[in-house]
Write a protein that holds these residues in place. Structure first.
Motif, PDB file in Angstrom:
ATOM      1  N   ILE A 158     -23.456   0.662   3.586  1.00  0.00           N
ATOM      2  CA  ILE A 158     -24.530   1.559   2.318  1.00  0.00           C
ATOM      3  C   ILE A 158     -26.302   1.187   3.747  1.00  0.00           C
ATOM      4  CG2 ILE A 158     -26.015   1.630   0.485  1.00  0.00           C
ATOM      5  CD1 ILE A 158     -24.130   0.278  -0.860  1.00  0.00           C
ATOM      6  N   GLY A 159     -26.588   2.622   3.990  1.00  0.00           N
ATOM      7  CA  GLY A 159     -27.752   2.479   4.643  1.00  0.00           C
ATOM      8  C   GLY A 159     -27.421   2.686   6.507  1.00  0.00           C
ATOM      9  N   ALA A 160     -27.916   4.015   6.613  1.00  0.00           N
ATOM     10  CA  ALA A 160     -28.317   4.714   8.047  1.00  0.00           C
ATOM     11  C   ALA A 160     -29.723   4.381   9.479  1.00  0.00           C
ATOM     12  CB  ALA A 160     -28.071   6.249   8.434  1.00  0.00           C
ATOM     13  N   GLY A 161     -29.675   3.210   8.758  1.00  0.00           N
ATOM     14  CA  GLY A 161     -31.655   3.238   9.287  1.00  0.00           C
ATOM     15  C   GLY A 161     -30.663   2.301  10.543  1.00  0.00           C
ATOM     16  N   LEU A 162     -31.625   1.301  11.439  1.00  0.00           N
ATOM     17  CA  LEU A 162     -30.947   0.811  12.418  1.00  0.00           C
ATOM     18  C   LEU A 162     -29.953  -0.379  12.655  1.00  0.00           C
ATOM     19  CD1 LEU A 162     -34.159  -0.363  14.191  1.00  0.00           C
ATOM     20  CD2 LEU A 162     -33.052   1.669  14.687  1.00  0.00           C
ATOM     21  N   SER A 163     -29.541  -1.246  11.241  1.00  0.00           N
ATOM     22  CA  SER A 163     -28.480  -1.834  10.922  1.00  0.00           C
ATOM     23  C   SER A 163     -27.423  -1.240  10.591  1.00  0.00           C
ATOM     24  CB  SER A 163     -29.430  -2.406   9.558  1.00  0.00           C
ATOM     25  OG  SER A 163     -30.484  -3.072   9.745  1.00  0.00           O
ATOM     26  N   GLY A 164     -27.457  -0.037  10.472  1.00  0.00           N
ATOM     27  CA  GLY A 164     -26.354   0.613   9.212  1.00  0.00           C
ATOM     28  C   GLY A 164     -25.731   1.167  10.509  1.00  0.00           C
ATOM     29  N   LEU A 165     -26.805   1.670  11.639  1.00  0.00           N
ATOM     30  CA  LEU A 165     -25.885   3.128  12.541  1.00  0.00           C
ATOM     31  C   LEU A 165     -25.639   1.841  13.500  1.00  0.00           C
ATOM     32  CD1 LEU A 165     -29.736   5.181  13.541  1.00  0.00           C
ATOM     33  CD2 LEU A 165     -27.067   5.648  12.381  1.00  0.00           C
ATOM     34  N   TYR A 166     -26.196   0.353  13.778  1.00  0.00           N
ATOM     35  CA  TYR A 166     -25.781   0.129  14.889  1.00  0.00           C
ATOM     36  C   TYR A 166     -24.401  -0.964  14.396  1.00  0.00           C
ATOM     37  CZ  TYR A 166     -25.132  -3.851  18.502  1.00  0.00           C
ATOM     38  OH  TYR A 166     -24.364  -4.433  19.383  1.00  0.00           O
TER      39      TYR A 166
ATOM     40  N   GLY B   3     -33.591   5.035   8.631  1.00  0.00           N
ATOM     41  CA  GLY B   3     -34.194   4.005   7.277  1.00  0.00           C
ATOM     42  C   GLY B   3     -35.774   3.597   7.444  1.00  0.00           C
ATOM     43  N   THR B   4     -35.917   2.410   8.140  1.00  0.00           N
ATOM     44  CA  THR B   4     -37.758   2.435   7.591  1.00  0.00           C
ATOM     45  C   THR B   4     -38.609   3.665   7.631  1.00  0.00           C
ATOM     46  OG1 THR B   4     -37.600  -0.074   7.289  1.00  0.00           O
ATOM     47  CG2 THR B   4     -39.850   0.552   9.120  1.00  0.00           C
TER      48      THR B   4
ATOM     49  N   TRP C 254     -38.194   6.771   6.060  1.00  0.00           N
ATOM     50  CA  TRP C 254     -39.261   6.280   5.127  1.00  0.00           C
ATOM     51  C   TRP C 254     -40.830   7.105   5.448  1.00  0.00           C
ATOM     52  CZ3 TRP C 254     -36.874   8.778   0.836  1.00  0.00           C
ATOM     53  CH2 TRP C 254     -35.284   8.513   0.731  1.00  0.00           C
ATOM     54  N   ASN C 255     -40.705   5.470   5.819  1.00  0.00           N
ATOM     55  CA  ASN C 255     -42.974   5.461   6.121  1.00  0.00           C
ATOM     56  C   ASN C 255     -42.817   6.625   6.561  1.00  0.00           C
ATOM     57  OD1 ASN C 255     -42.880   3.027   5.076  1.00  0.00           O
ATOM     58  ND2 ASN C 255     -40.954   2.706   5.566  1.00  0.00           N
ATOM     59  N   ARG C 256     -43.456   7.443   6.798  1.00  0.00           N
ATOM     60  CA  ARG C 256     -44.218   8.554   7.209  1.00  0.00           C
ATOM     61  C   ARG C 256     -45.513   8.402   7.199  1.00  0.00           C
ATOM     62  NH1 ARG C 256     -40.531  13.510   7.875  1.00  0.00           N
ATOM     63  NH2 ARG C 256     -38.350  11.991   7.493  1.00  0.00           N
ATOM     64  N   TYR C 257     -46.174   7.739   6.821  1.00  0.00           N
ATOM     65  CA  TYR C 257     -47.759   7.844   6.521  1.00  0.00           C
ATOM     66  C   TYR C 257     -48.936   7.319   8.093  1.00  0.00           C
ATOM     67  CZ  TYR C 257     -46.967   2.479   7.552  1.00  0.00           C
ATOM     68  OH  TYR C 257     -46.865   1.531   7.706  1.00  0.00           O
TER      69      TYR C 257
ATOM     70  N   MET D 212     -28.929  -2.255   3.950  1.00  0.00           N
ATOM     71  CA  MET D 212     -30.383  -1.211   3.387  1.00  0.00           C
ATOM     72  C   MET D 212     -31.990  -2.418   3.462  1.00  0.00           C
ATOM     73  SD  MET D 212     -28.224  -2.060  -0.066  1.00  0.00           S
ATOM     74  CE  MET D 212     -28.433  -3.891  -0.570  1.00  0.00           C
ATOM     75  N   GLY D 213     -31.794  -2.404   4.633  1.00  0.00           N
ATOM     76  CA  GLY D 213     -33.554  -3.490   5.090  1.00  0.00           C
ATOM     77  C   GLY D 213     -33.940  -5.004   4.497  1.00  0.00           C
TER      78      GLY D 213
END
Ligand code: NA7
Length: 540
Positions: free
Chosen positions: A18-26, A49-50, A53-56, A146-147
């Motif tokens: 679950i999750g394709a941020g840095l954790s999920g990709l690796y 992931g982070t 989503w965090n495009r501020y 999932m971060g």
């Protein structure tokens, strides 16, 4: 593991992630390498992931870019060029995409889907996942990637839904460009995210009002472009850089000074702090005298140094005092790094509202009612943080043996084995789960993924298809976590690191929320578990 030794239908996959941020990709990369079948479910429409989503505005690394990227592939390290020492979000997202494409990871990722429920089925020794598109998927192993900071939380303010202008949480920022030109903007929250947002919005907004409940100690980032010569130097020294990160207590490049702040002369101390304050990154926080985060007197001295810096940078003394934290010492919460943040409050278009003096009464269709006056806004930005560490787990219904709920099991605080395993939840492996090691996050992720992959390899090689940590293993790790927390001033302060979030029911008091020992200690203990043939775990 693919052949089903228990009989009955084999699960759809060996591993669901679950999750394709840095954790999920690796993790996907490593699972494939083991010859296992894998499928990733990702809520966003792309990887990252982070950084998806965090495009501020102003979102960027506070870790040096060249300590942040993956270290596992020398080829990737040579191919990728960071352009700034502290890279901004668009480049970070491009990096995640580059990694996904380079290793052809996308073909095993389903985007735009959320897992709503996960059930362990003892009969088939597999996890069954319910997806929000109505499908169910099964796998021998479930890996959550999932971060730790992935569930944004909004304040519980009366009328929050009634605002007629544009509003959003920084972690749900629109994909389209947002202009502040000519707008009256409110920012609520002054953590690491709020600070990055405020200093950017202040550049163009007609008027910016910052609603601050607790000021944070901040220090200069000193970002700069990476020159060609620096780029060559960085690329020639990656092995050394990552070795330094491995040796550092929290995975950063900055090494602490072995001296006590109290054993040097006042003059020497001041000179050292001036130097650190003038250098890029977290040096002033994690590369400081060894006792500033453990000794109250040492901490009071560095806090006084930073307070003087704030007073010297903010022209209005009343505003300066409001920006100086009074209820916690320097570095005892996550240190926001800034670029001319304090100078923002010298601008005529910026106003600071101290919510301890005048709390927000309500949000109205026109704006914010606070201290008896209603201020009109075109836009409200919530930089109000996350349901940290356990939020992503609580948001899902995860059921282990006998239908036990993970949320219930963690109701009095999360309890895990190295942030990776839980008793009663066989074959559920967490990357960066609660009570694991944090610090420079990608450094912790890489280690965590490799540990999980080592366990999977062990099981493959020994033809095991069920692993569970006994309760005693969790108890033993939690004792390590408890002992590591003793004496750290950060554990005496309200923050997401001590499990406090006023916007989440039941999160108003401090708990033992994270492992606060050092990265090297975490790794040497976890390495010993692996080297000992995982004797702490029960296999079938
Ligand atoms: P943080 O560090 O949790 O900061 C959240 C901020 O929002 C903080 O200033 C809070 O004040 C403020 N906040 C939260 N709820 C409210 C309400 N209801 N009213 C007013 N102010 C509120 O989150 P960030 O996103 O800045 O950073 C999270 C991590 O991301 C950070 O550590 C980095 O690793 C990156 P409070 O301090 O609670 O009084």
């Amino acid at each position: 593991m693919q052949a089903d030794p228990i009989g009955g239908a084999a699960p759809d996959f060996d591993v669901l992630i679950i999750g394709a941020g840095l954790s999920g990709l690796y993790q996907l990369y490593r699972v494939r390498e083991l010859g296992l079948s894998a499928h990733v479910i990702e809520a966003g429409s792309d990887v990252g992931g982070t950084w998806y989503w965090n495009r501020y505005p102003g979102a960027r690394f506070d870790s040096e870019s060249w300590t942040y990227g993956f270290s596992f592939s020398p080829e990737l390290l040579q191919e990728w060029n960071w352009t700034e020492h502290f890279s901004p979000q668009p480049e970070n997202l491009r990096y995640c995409r580059f990694v996904a494409d380079k290793f052809d990871l996308r073909r095993d990722i389903a985007f735009g889907r959320r897992v709503t429920r996960a059930d362990w089925d003892e009969a088939s020794r597999s996890w069954r996942l319910s997806i929000d598109d109505g499908r169910t998927l099964t796998a021998r192993f479930l890996i959550t990637a999932m971060g730790a900071l992935s569930v944004p939380t909004l304040p519980r303010i009366a009328g929050i839904d009634s605002f007629a202008g544009q509003s959003c949480h920084t972690a749900n920022w629109p994909h389209e460009p947002v202009s502040f030109e000519g707008k009256r903007v409110a920012v609520i929250g002054t953590g690491a995210t709020g600070v990055q947002t405020i200093q950017e919005v202040a550049k163009t907004a007609a008027h910016l009002t910052v609603f601050q409940r607790t000021p944070n100690w901040c220090a200069p980032l000193h970002n700069a472009l990476i020159t060609d010569a620096e780029q060559r130097d960085i690329k020639s020294r990656y092995a050394e850089i990552y070795q330094q990160c491995r040796e550092n207590v929290s995975g950063f490049i900055h090494q602490p000074d072995p001296r006590s702040a109290l054993e040097v002369s006042a003059q020497e101390r001041e000179a050292f702090w001036e130097k650190r304050y003038g250098e890029p990154g977290f040096g002033i926080w994690v590369g400081n005298f060894r006792d500033i985060l453990t000794d109250r007197s040492a901490n009071a001295l560095i806090s006084d140094f930073i307070a003087r810096k704030i007073r010297s940078r903010v022209k209005d003394p009343v505003t300066a005092e409001k920006l100086i934290p009074k209820n916690h010492g320097f570095g005892t919460r996550r240190l926001p790094l800034e670029t001319r943040y304090y100078e923002v409050y010298n601008q005529p278009n910026v106003e600071l509202v101290d919510l301890t003096e005048t709390p927000i009464e309500s949000i109205t269709p026109a704006g914010i009612r606070c201290g008896g006056r209603e201020q009109a806004f075109d836009m409200i930005i919530f930089a109000t943080g996350f349901d940290a560490l356990t939020g992503a787990y609580d948001a899902m219904d995860i059921r282990g043996t006998g239908g036990r709920s993970l949320k219930d099991q963690w109701a009095q605080g999360a309890r895990t084995f190295y942030g990776i395993l839980n008793d009663g939840f066989p074959n559920l492996l967490m990357v960066m789960g609660p009570m694991g090691s944090l610090g420079n996050i990608p450094r912790a992720i890489e280690y965590n993924v490799e540990w999980v992959s080592g366990l999977l390899r062990h099981m493959r090689d020994h033809q095991r298809d069920r692993v569970e940590v006994p309760r005693a293993g969790v108890d033993a790790w939690m004792e390590v976590v408890r002992k590591a927390s003793v004496g750290l001033l950060s554990n005496e302060v309200n923050s997401w690191m001590t499990g406090v979030n006023s916007n989440v029911a039941g999160r108003t008091t401090r708990v033992l929320a994270r492992y606060s020992g050092t990265g090297p200690e975490y790794r040497s203990r976890a390495d010993a578990v692996a080297a000992g043939g995982y004797a702490d775990l029960a296999f079938d």
